[in-house]
Scaffold this motif. Structure first.
Motif, PDB file in Angstrom:
ATOM      1  N   CYS A   1      -8.252  -6.041  -1.741  1.00 31.09           N
ATOM      2  CA  CYS A   1      -8.015  -7.233  -2.566  1.00 31.09           C
ATOM      3  C   CYS A   1      -7.654  -6.825  -3.997  1.00 31.09           C
ATOM      4  O   CYS A   1      -6.691  -7.330  -4.565  1.00 31.09           O
ATOM      5  CB  CYS A   1      -9.258  -8.121  -2.556  1.00 31.09           C
ATOM      6  SG  CYS A   1      -9.129  -9.613  -3.554  1.00 31.09           S
ATOM      7  N   HIS A   2      -8.381  -5.874  -4.556  1.00 32.41           N
ATOM      8  CA  HIS A   2      -8.124  -5.423  -5.925  1.00 32.41           C
ATOM      9  C   HIS A   2      -6.782  -4.704  -6.014  1.00 32.41           C
ATOM     10  O   HIS A   2      -6.058  -4.875  -7.001  1.00 32.41           O
ATOM     11  CB  HIS A   2      -9.254  -4.519  -6.406  1.00 32.41           C
ATOM     12  CG  HIS A   2     -10.557  -5.228  -6.523  1.00 32.41           C
ATOM     13  ND1 HIS A   2     -11.448  -5.030  -7.539  1.00 32.41           N
ATOM     14  CD2 HIS A   2     -11.148  -6.166  -5.740  1.00 32.41           C
ATOM     15  CE1 HIS A   2     -12.510  -5.803  -7.390  1.00 32.41           C
ATOM     16  NE2 HIS A   2     -12.340  -6.498  -6.293  1.00 32.41           N
ATOM     17  N   MET A   3      -6.464  -3.915  -4.993  1.00 35.40           N
ATOM     18  CA  MET A   3      -5.186  -3.206  -4.986  1.00 35.40           C
ATOM     19  C   MET A   3      -4.034  -4.206  -4.984  1.00 35.40           C
ATOM     20  O   MET A   3      -3.099  -4.093  -5.773  1.00 35.40           O
ATOM     21  CB  MET A   3      -5.078  -2.294  -3.761  1.00 35.40           C
ATOM     22  CG  MET A   3      -3.752  -1.562  -3.647  1.00 35.40           C
ATOM     23  SD  MET A   3      -3.496  -0.776  -2.058  1.00 35.40           S
ATOM     24  CE  MET A   3      -3.373  -2.187  -0.959  1.00 35.40           C
ATOM     25  N   LEU A   4      -4.094  -5.191  -4.092  1.00 35.59           N
ATOM     26  CA  LEU A   4      -3.019  -6.178  -4.004  1.00 35.59           C
ATOM     27  C   LEU A   4      -2.890  -6.982  -5.294  1.00 35.59           C
ATOM     28  O   LEU A   4      -1.791  -7.184  -5.804  1.00 35.59           O
ATOM     29  CB  LEU A   4      -3.244  -7.113  -2.819  1.00 35.59           C
ATOM     30  CG  LEU A   4      -3.160  -6.502  -1.429  1.00 35.59           C
ATOM     31  CD1 LEU A   4      -3.567  -7.518  -0.367  1.00 35.59           C
ATOM     32  CD2 LEU A   4      -1.770  -5.968  -1.155  1.00 35.59           C
TER      33      LEU A   4
ATOM     34  N   ARG B   1       0.837  -1.198   0.000  1.00 36.98           N
ATOM     35  CA  ARG B   1       0.000   0.000   0.000  1.00 36.98           C
ATOM     36  C   ARG B   1       0.877   1.256   0.000  1.00 36.98           C
ATOM     37  O   ARG B   1       0.615   2.200  -0.749  1.00 36.98           O
ATOM     38  CB  ARG B   1      -0.917   0.020   1.218  1.00 36.98           C
ATOM     39  CG  ARG B   1      -1.796   1.268   1.283  1.00 36.98           C
ATOM     40  CD  ARG B   1      -2.611   1.350   2.554  1.00 36.98           C
ATOM     41  NE  ARG B   1      -3.636   0.324   2.576  1.00 36.98           N
ATOM     42  CZ  ARG B   1      -3.841  -0.495   3.613  1.00 36.98           C
ATOM     43  NH1 ARG B   1      -3.081  -0.419   4.689  1.00 36.98           N
ATOM     44  NH2 ARG B   1      -4.809  -1.386   3.576  1.00 36.98           N
ATOM     45  N   SER B   2       1.927   1.254   0.794  1.00 37.95           N
ATOM     46  CA  SER B   2       2.826   2.414   0.855  1.00 37.95           C
ATOM     47  C   SER B   2       3.471   2.686  -0.497  1.00 37.95           C
ATOM     48  O   SER B   2       3.579   3.837  -0.924  1.00 37.95           O
ATOM     49  CB  SER B   2       3.917   2.191   1.901  1.00 37.95           C
ATOM     50  OG  SER B   2       3.364   2.109   3.183  1.00 37.95           O
TER      51      SER B   2
ATOM     52  N   CYS C   1       1.347   6.911  -6.685  1.00 33.85           N
ATOM     53  CA  CYS C   1       0.132   7.624  -7.100  1.00 33.85           C
ATOM     54  C   CYS C   1       0.054   9.053  -6.567  1.00 33.85           C
ATOM     55  O   CYS C   1      -0.712   9.855  -7.088  1.00 33.85           O
ATOM     56  CB  CYS C   1      -1.099   6.842  -6.667  1.00 33.85           C
ATOM     57  SG  CYS C   1      -1.279   5.272  -7.539  1.00 33.85           S
ATOM     58  N   SER C   2       0.820   9.375  -5.557  1.00 35.42           N
ATOM     59  CA  SER C   2       0.714  10.700  -4.948  1.00 35.42           C
ATOM     60  C   SER C   2       1.494  11.772  -5.702  1.00 35.42           C
ATOM     61  O   SER C   2       1.468  12.934  -5.321  1.00 35.42           O
ATOM     62  CB  SER C   2       1.175  10.647  -3.492  1.00 35.42           C
ATOM     63  OG  SER C   2       2.560  10.346  -3.430  1.00 35.42           O
TER      64      SER C   2
ATOM     65  N   ASP D   1      -6.728   1.428  -2.344  1.00 33.03           N
ATOM     66  CA  ASP D   1      -7.808   0.894  -1.527  1.00 33.03           C
ATOM     67  C   ASP D   1      -8.408   1.979  -0.631  1.00 33.03           C
ATOM     68  O   ASP D   1      -7.815   3.030  -0.424  1.00 33.03           O
ATOM     69  CB  ASP D   1      -7.344  -0.311  -0.707  1.00 33.03           C
ATOM     70  CG  ASP D   1      -6.307   0.034   0.335  1.00 33.03           C
ATOM     71  OD1 ASP D   1      -5.630   1.070   0.212  1.00 33.03           O
ATOM     72  OD2 ASP D   1      -6.144  -0.752   1.280  1.00 33.03           O
ATOM     73  N   VAL D   2      -9.601   1.687  -0.147  1.00 31.76           N
ATOM     74  CA  VAL D   2     -10.287   2.593   0.769  1.00 31.76           C
ATOM     75  C   VAL D   2     -10.609   1.845   2.053  1.00 31.76           C
ATOM     76  O   VAL D   2     -10.862   0.640   2.028  1.00 31.76           O
ATOM     77  CB  VAL D   2     -11.581   3.169   0.146  1.00 31.76           C
ATOM     78  CG1 VAL D   2     -11.286   4.076  -1.029  1.00 31.76           C
ATOM     79  CG2 VAL D   2     -12.523   2.062  -0.290  1.00 31.76           C
TER      80      VAL D   2
END
Length: 164
Positions: A87-90, A45-46, A52-53, A78-79
């Protein structure tokens, strides 16, 4: 439930007599479970948040993809309220593990941050396998115009097998 209340005449006027939605209960369980494995999800995630940032980093990652003969990739973020977005992000990172690791680790090399490695993605793949089972069950349980109570126990038995 109103018919059952008339038949059984529960105490307290039926205030405590209601049917829990299996879909809702399953989602609460998965959200709690994800909190317990946050250390598995956090490195990936990081890295995705890091890319993306910044538009410049997105362009740099796109360039890296093209240099390695891979299609450029935009990873979904993810949110907190939607565990399936995790799940979709991973799963969106699969196939891009080496590029994502190389890119992220090169950028954070001078900062005291945990590096992203192969083991992080191996654990993510296991997480996605488990979460896919929950996602399937959630879709099955969330029927609006058809009964779904008969599928709850069999599907929960399948999920149990995934853990053992």
């Amino acid at each position: 439930m109103p018919v059952l209340k008339d038949v059984f005449k529960p105490i307290l006027g039926g205030e405590l007599f209601h049917n829990r939605c299996a879909w809702h209960v399953l989602n609460i369980c998965v959200q709690d479970g994800l909190k317990m494995v946050e250390d598995i999800i956090s490195p990936i995630r990081s890295a995705i948040y890091f890319i993306c940032s910044s538009t410049a980093r997105q362009q740099d990652f796109k360039r890296l993809c093209l240099e390695n003969d891979m299609k450029s990739k935009h990873f979904p973020i993810d949110v907190p309220t939607g565990w399936n977005s995790t799940c979709h992000m991973l799963s969106s990172t699969f196939g891009y593990e080496k590029l994502l690791s190389a890119f992220y680790n090169e950028y954070i090399g001078s900062v005291n941050v945990t590096y992203l490695g192969e083991e992080d993605f191996n654990q993510a793949k296991t997480m996605v396998e488990i979460l896919k089972q929950f996602e399937y069950a959630t879709n099955l349980f969330s029927a609006t115009y058809r009964p779904s109570s008969h599928v709850v126990l069999p599907r929960l038995s399948v999920i149990k097998v995934v853990f053992f």
